[in-house]
Design an enzyme around this catalytic site. Structure first.
Site, PDB file in Angstrom:
ATOM      1  N   TYR A  86       0.905  -0.991  -0.344  1.00  0.00           N
ATOM      2  CA  TYR A  86       0.716   0.362  -0.179  1.00  0.00           C
ATOM      3  C   TYR A  86       0.949   0.869   0.334  1.00  0.00           C
ATOM      4  O   TYR A  86       1.022   1.669   0.948  1.00  0.00           O
ATOM      5  CB  TYR A  86      -0.749   0.135   1.456  1.00  0.00           C
ATOM      6  CG  TYR A  86      -2.088  -1.206   1.362  1.00  0.00           C
ATOM      7  CD1 TYR A  86      -2.545  -1.732  -0.092  1.00  0.00           C
ATOM      8  CD2 TYR A  86      -2.656  -1.193   2.694  1.00  0.00           C
ATOM      9  CE1 TYR A  86      -3.144  -3.237   0.531  1.00  0.00           C
ATOM     10  CE2 TYR A  86      -3.579  -2.524   2.806  1.00  0.00           C
ATOM     11  CZ  TYR A  86      -3.437  -3.448   1.363  1.00  0.00           C
ATOM     12  OH  TYR A  86      -4.628  -4.601   1.581  1.00  0.00           O
ATOM     13  N   HIS A 120       0.235 -12.172   1.221  1.00  0.00           N
ATOM     14  CA  HIS A 120      -0.433 -10.673   0.534  1.00  0.00           C
ATOM     15  C   HIS A 120      -0.811 -11.753  -1.123  1.00  0.00           C
ATOM     16  O   HIS A 120       0.080 -11.750  -1.605  1.00  0.00           O
ATOM     17  CB  HIS A 120       0.207  -9.852   0.710  1.00  0.00           C
ATOM     18  CG  HIS A 120      -0.198  -8.454   0.535  1.00  0.00           C
ATOM     19  ND1 HIS A 120      -0.123  -7.918   0.283  1.00  0.00           N
ATOM     20  CD2 HIS A 120      -1.768  -8.786   0.238  1.00  0.00           C
ATOM     21  CE1 HIS A 120      -1.691  -6.655  -0.037  1.00  0.00           C
ATOM     22  NE2 HIS A 120      -2.156  -7.407  -0.003  1.00  0.00           N
TER      23      HIS A 120
END
Length: 337
Positions: free
Chosen positions: A56, A140
């Site tokens: 992010y 992830h």
């Protein structure tokens, strides 16, 4: 705010979580003062679960979230981050990150689900956040890396969990089939499931939710609005569904669900937030939040009563699957705030 514990662990989550992808300038710039105000507002509302990732904003989300939480009592909140994408120097920067975050691309992402990659990623996350530990660590998006993720990364995380370094471990993905494998075949405690158990998509009933029930594990639901189509009282053409323009039949279905919601005295976004929690294995719904205003809206929606009869009517009209569990107060959110 009510809490739910990740099964077989000591990790306790508020049933509404703060997703920090927007703190990394997802799609547009989030001023630093807005980012800090959003975390302050979430804290004031009783939210104590915060999720971030190196992906992010090429680390920006972790930096900002760590700064916002650093003065809070560490024992009073749960923070998760992710491994699998190492941030390494970018030898050929072009100016802006090409993966949807409005940040400089001086770094780039490098897939790595090796044991060494896991350790390096976690160490870097702790440096960026300034925190002394992580409570939950997810693999992830290991969609194309099952073998290394299952055989190297997950055992590495399991060893850290068993040593008490991490409270819980799991995987976060936009599909349901592979998270089910992580629950069945690895030491994962929890999966973060994006968009696969919502008012418009209940495909998780085919695999990951039965796996969680069978093995006594837990699920955190994200993507409850399916990229935006469920985020407004009245869906409209041009809104997003799963990151793309919503097809007309999906808009029509969302509109039909909205009408049933209105008949029950609630709204489509309030029902969208409440729906995942109708399943006993889903202990938390985490929403992306960019500003104090978004926090206020989401917590207000979370606090609105959603009667159990709504789910019965949606089943009866074929708007959700007939095998969606019958909620006995589990999906009602009136007592949460």
């Amino acid at each position: 705010m009510r809490h739910g514990k990740i099964r077989n662990t000591g990790v306790d989550l508020t049933e509404l979580g703060f997703g920090a992808s927007a703190l990394g300038n997802l799609y547009r710039t989030t001023p630093v003062e807005d980012a800090l105000a959003a975390v302050d507002a979430a804290w004031a509302a009783g939210i104590r679960y915060f999720d971030t990732a190196p992906h992010y904003g090429l680390g920006l989300s972790e930096i900002r979230l760590g700064a916002a939480l650093r003065s809070r009592p560490r024992s009073e909140y749960v923070i998760s981050s992710k491994v699998g994408r190492l941030l390494v120097p970018n030898e050929h920067p072009r100016g802006t990150d090409p993966e949807g975050f409005v940040v400089r691309d001086d770094l780039r992402r490098q897939w790595d689900f090796s044991r060494d990659g896991v350790m390096r990623s976690m160490e870097s996350t702790l440096e960026r956040t300034g925190l002394d530990r992580l409570d939950i660590v997810y693999l992830h998006d290991p969609d194309d890396h099952w073998r290394q993720a299952a055989e190297e990364a997950m055992p590495a995380l399991a060893a850290l969990r068993d040593q008490g370094v991490i409270g819980a471990i799991g995987a976060g993905m936009n599909q349901a089939a592979m998270p089910a494998r992580f629950l069945r075949e690895t030491a994962a405690d929890v999966v973060m499931l994006a968009g696969r158990y919502t008012l418009l998509d209940q495909s998780a009933l085919d695999d990951v939710l039965p796996a969680a029930e069978e093995h006594g594990k837990s699920v955190v639901a994200v993507g409850a609005f399916n990229s935006g189509l469920l985020s407004h009282d009245q869906p409209a053409e041009g809104m997003k569904y799963d990151y793309e323009a919503a097809p007309a039949p999906m808009v029509a279905r969302a509109s039909a669900i909205a009408q049933v919601c209105a008949a029950h005295g609630t709204t489509l976004p309030a029902a969208a937030i409440a729906f995942p929690r109708t399943h006993p294995s889903i202990i938390n719904v985490t929403l992306g939040m960019r500003s104090a205003a978004q926090v206020a809206r989401n917590t207000a929606l979370h606090g609105r009563p959603v009667p159990d009869g709504l789910w019965d009517d949606l089943r009866a009209q074929g708007l959700i699957r007939s095998d969606v569990p019958t909620a006995k107060g589990h999906g009602r959110s009136a007592r949460c705030l």
